[in-house]
Write a protein that holds these residues in place. Sequence first.
Motif, PDB file in Angstrom:
ATOM      1  N   SER A  20      31.241  32.594 -25.457  1.00 24.73           N
ATOM      2  CA  SER A  20      32.738  31.989 -24.995  1.00 24.73           C
ATOM      3  C   SER A  20      31.570  31.292 -23.975  1.00 24.73           C
ATOM      4  O   SER A  20      30.299  31.017 -23.654  1.00 24.73           O
ATOM      5  CB  SER A  20      33.388  33.320 -23.451  1.00 24.73           C
ATOM      6  OG  SER A  20      34.662  33.847 -24.226  1.00 24.73           O
ATOM      7  N   SER A  55      37.792  26.843 -25.482  1.00 22.55           N
ATOM      8  CA  SER A  55      38.124  26.676 -23.620  1.00 22.55           C
ATOM      9  C   SER A  55      38.146  25.789 -23.387  1.00 22.55           C
ATOM     10  O   SER A  55      38.329  24.392 -23.813  1.00 22.55           O
ATOM     11  CB  SER A  55      37.001  27.060 -23.188  1.00 22.55           C
ATOM     12  OG  SER A  55      37.062  26.606 -22.280  1.00 22.55           O
ATOM     13  N   CYS A  56      39.185  25.265 -22.537  1.00 23.28           N
ATOM     14  CA  CYS A  56      38.876  23.920 -22.046  1.00 23.28           C
ATOM     15  C   CYS A  56      38.174  22.913 -21.857  1.00 23.28           C
ATOM     16  O   CYS A  56      38.368  21.839 -21.704  1.00 23.28           O
ATOM     17  CB  CYS A  56      40.068  24.719 -21.042  1.00 23.28           C
ATOM     18  SG  CYS A  56      39.357  24.922 -19.325  1.00 23.28           S
ATOM     19  N   ALA A  62      36.525  29.078 -16.224  1.00 25.64           N
ATOM     20  CA  ALA A  62      37.092  28.706 -17.372  1.00 25.64           C
ATOM     21  C   ALA A  62      37.437  29.136 -18.738  1.00 25.64           C
ATOM     22  O   ALA A  62      38.964  29.154 -19.422  1.00 25.64           O
ATOM     23  CB  ALA A  62      35.538  27.843 -18.410  1.00 25.64           C
ATOM     24  N   ASP A  63      37.787  31.112 -18.252  1.00 28.61           N
ATOM     25  CA  ASP A  63      38.163  32.052 -18.942  1.00 28.61           C
ATOM     26  C   ASP A  63      40.215  31.719 -18.471  1.00 28.61           C
ATOM     27  O   ASP A  63      40.523  31.805 -18.797  1.00 28.61           O
ATOM     28  CB  ASP A  63      38.220  33.190 -18.799  1.00 28.61           C
ATOM     29  CG  ASP A  63      39.051  34.518 -19.761  1.00 28.61           C
ATOM     30  OD1 ASP A  63      38.766  34.195 -20.693  1.00 28.61           O
ATOM     31  OD2 ASP A  63      39.494  35.033 -19.159  1.00 28.61           O
ATOM     32  N   SER A  85      41.835  29.120 -19.228  1.00 28.48           N
ATOM     33  CA  SER A  85      42.134  28.674 -20.704  1.00 28.48           C
ATOM     34  C   SER A  85      43.329  29.718 -21.016  1.00 28.48           C
ATOM     35  O   SER A  85      43.696  29.229 -22.084  1.00 28.48           O
ATOM     36  CB  SER A  85      40.929  28.787 -21.598  1.00 28.48           C
ATOM     37  OG  SER A  85      39.303  27.905 -21.029  1.00 28.48           O
TER      38      SER A  85
END
Length: 803
Positions: free
Chosen positions: A481, A586-587, A678-679, A682
């Motif tokens: 990730s 991820s975004c 980030a997670d 996303s």
Amino acid sequence: MSFKYIDLSEFDPLSIADNETATAPETLHFQEDHYGEQQQQQQHSPQVWQPLEQCLKSSPASHNSDSSSSHIQPLELPNSADLHWFSADANGDNQREAKRHLLRDYLRERQREFTNYSDLLVHCGTWNVNNQFDDSFDLTEWLQPPRDQRAPDIYALGFQELDMSPLSNTMTYITQRSDREEKWIRLCQRCFPSSHCYSIVKTVRLLSTFLLVAAKDSLRNDIHSIRFGTQATGLMGFGPNKGGTAVRFQLGDTQFTFVNCHLAAGEDKLENRYNDFRDIQQKLKLMFEGTAGRYELLSHVGDAVGSHVTFFFGDLNFRLSGVSKEAVEARLFDTERPGAVEELLARHDELRRARAQARYGNIFLSYSEASIDFWPTYKYEIGSQRFDSEKVRVPSWCDRILYRAEDVRCEPLKYRSQHSYVYSDHKPVTCTFNTQVARVDVERQKRTIKRGVQWLDSLENAVLPQCTLEPGHEVQFGELSFSDTYRASLTLRNTGRVSASWQLMPTPGGEFSGVHASPVESRIPIGGSETIMLDATLGPCQWPQAVQRWAAGKADSAFAPGDVLVIALIGGPHIFAVPKGDIVPSCYGLPLACLCRLREPVLKTDRQSFRRLLRDCLESAGSSETCSNLGPPVHPIPVEVTRLLEATGDPDSPLLLPADPSEEDASMPSDSQLASIADALSRGAELPARLPPGAILQALLLLLHMLPDRPLLPGARQSQLARDLLSRVFAWARRLLKGPNWRHRDALVLRLARALDRPVAGSAPPSEAAIREVRRGLEQSANGGAQGAAQPQAFRQPDLIQL
């Protein structure tokens, strides 16, 4: 104890020189000043090794060297026919170096086959004479050995405060000789054992610190390569009232060093004494006798380089601390409780306490000291056995004898103080050592090396180091990730017949795409192994390229095809390890066209559909014609950007932004915190709590920075999505700068300009044009400028303050 008497670290059996002229001098005189002059004419001439290629291509020549720190002396190896495969032309420099190491190991294991050993008795003494002298002084007890010992072979006597008169100090600077020095020399010679004849090897003086080294006449033909020097550490760090004197010589094939010193005086001066001790160790220069300008350092960071045996003695001035004079005297005179000396030393001696501290131990721990069973050596009333009562000094063991031995046996026999002497306020101290002298039999050494070369001929393949990687050449990291850290390990196992040294070679880019290894070099013994820990983190610099590879459908998208770990075996082949792993979308790193067309968060979107959308958006490169084929955007700006703007839009929350954006921000989230943000974005989950103040703001700036859409700032190629994004970002910034955050406006402008100017791979500061565009955008957002009329009502900010 390992009796490895021969230091082969600098010995090169594959670089040879003819030494037929290196014979022992027939005569060598020891008569003080004349000693150096005659030694210069008849000095031993140990040879300097020259490269093998020179020896095989040119005629033999004899060379002189300063000295040898190894018992292995240079000698002639077999001819070039026996060494044909050692040349660089045959197998390369690396293979030749490996064979050198192997032959050194062979000789080290068999050094006893060509080395003879003999016992040597060394008598070291130290005495602070307090400027006292009388020709009637009886030094018999100080210099004569006990009845159960034979006469010493070498005397090393250190004096402190030898002559403190102003006239003597002047003569020291002019002639380096004084009448008091000559008197003490004659007095010592008169008290040497009468059963043997002794001659002075060398005397060295630094003001009132004086070192005398004498040896039996029977040893004088074996003593050569004499060096001597002084190091002042007194007033202002270079005054000669304190410091050290040293003599080094080679006896047979063994180096001996004697250092006499007078360290800083006074109680609570441990730091000064440590600095004096360190300066003497690291700065004292040993001049070669009879040769101007040539010298070598006494040591490097506490290691007595070039010396097998080192004796360090003198008035070290280490005191008893944390105890009163009365308490010390009461404990010494308490006959009902034995063990007073050891108890006082263990609890209060500065030297012992310093050796136990990390700050001082690195320099003191290399030396040893025999067990002390005598009373303190300082301070006494002159002419009596009573401790001094005038200055109320705490009785202490100031006068000490330390020693160290490298690969040579050295055993203290008797450590004692001459307590009956009342000539000075110090008591003299002596210690007799039983050590050994190694002498190399050159002919036997030649035969051993010849057998070693023949052995290497039969084991040429085994000379090269061989290692294997476990579990294999592929390093599996799984799915990675954004910004998260993943760990894997490799085991490098030595399967060869020699020890293997290795190092990790850097890639052309200097970094393995976010893979960091520990350790990066080591030496593995035969049959041993080394575990290499690998940490992989795909941060802002590596992630955009990984996203492009993933969109293109490439396997192991987390790493580029050239991301290979190269493990170089010194003298052997290279071993390659290939990192493997895929990414979890991820975004971060996605183009605006992709983010604005997602109906669900990235990780809730069908993986294959998302990959096709991302690939099409990357191929369009922001072109309005191509993007129109994908259908209209679902959102005017990415939902992830909206969430971060709303989470950081409170003007009452203070901004923690240094004025210089290149400085490390206290609010910068760690890799793991950025990965959690980030997670959450996303997945469409709640943002993590308990983050550092400003962490969300930094995550927002990084999200903007990693947008591949360029240009984002106004220009001919600016897309409508970019204009909508900037309109919302500038409005957010104006709202954020209301109230107390106004003083951070310049810092925020710099960070926005950097994030919007160029992609994250660029490390340069933002351009002046980008800064002007950001300021202009903030002004237009505040005034509801030309673009403001077309904005949605939710984006208008009519009350913002003018810049």
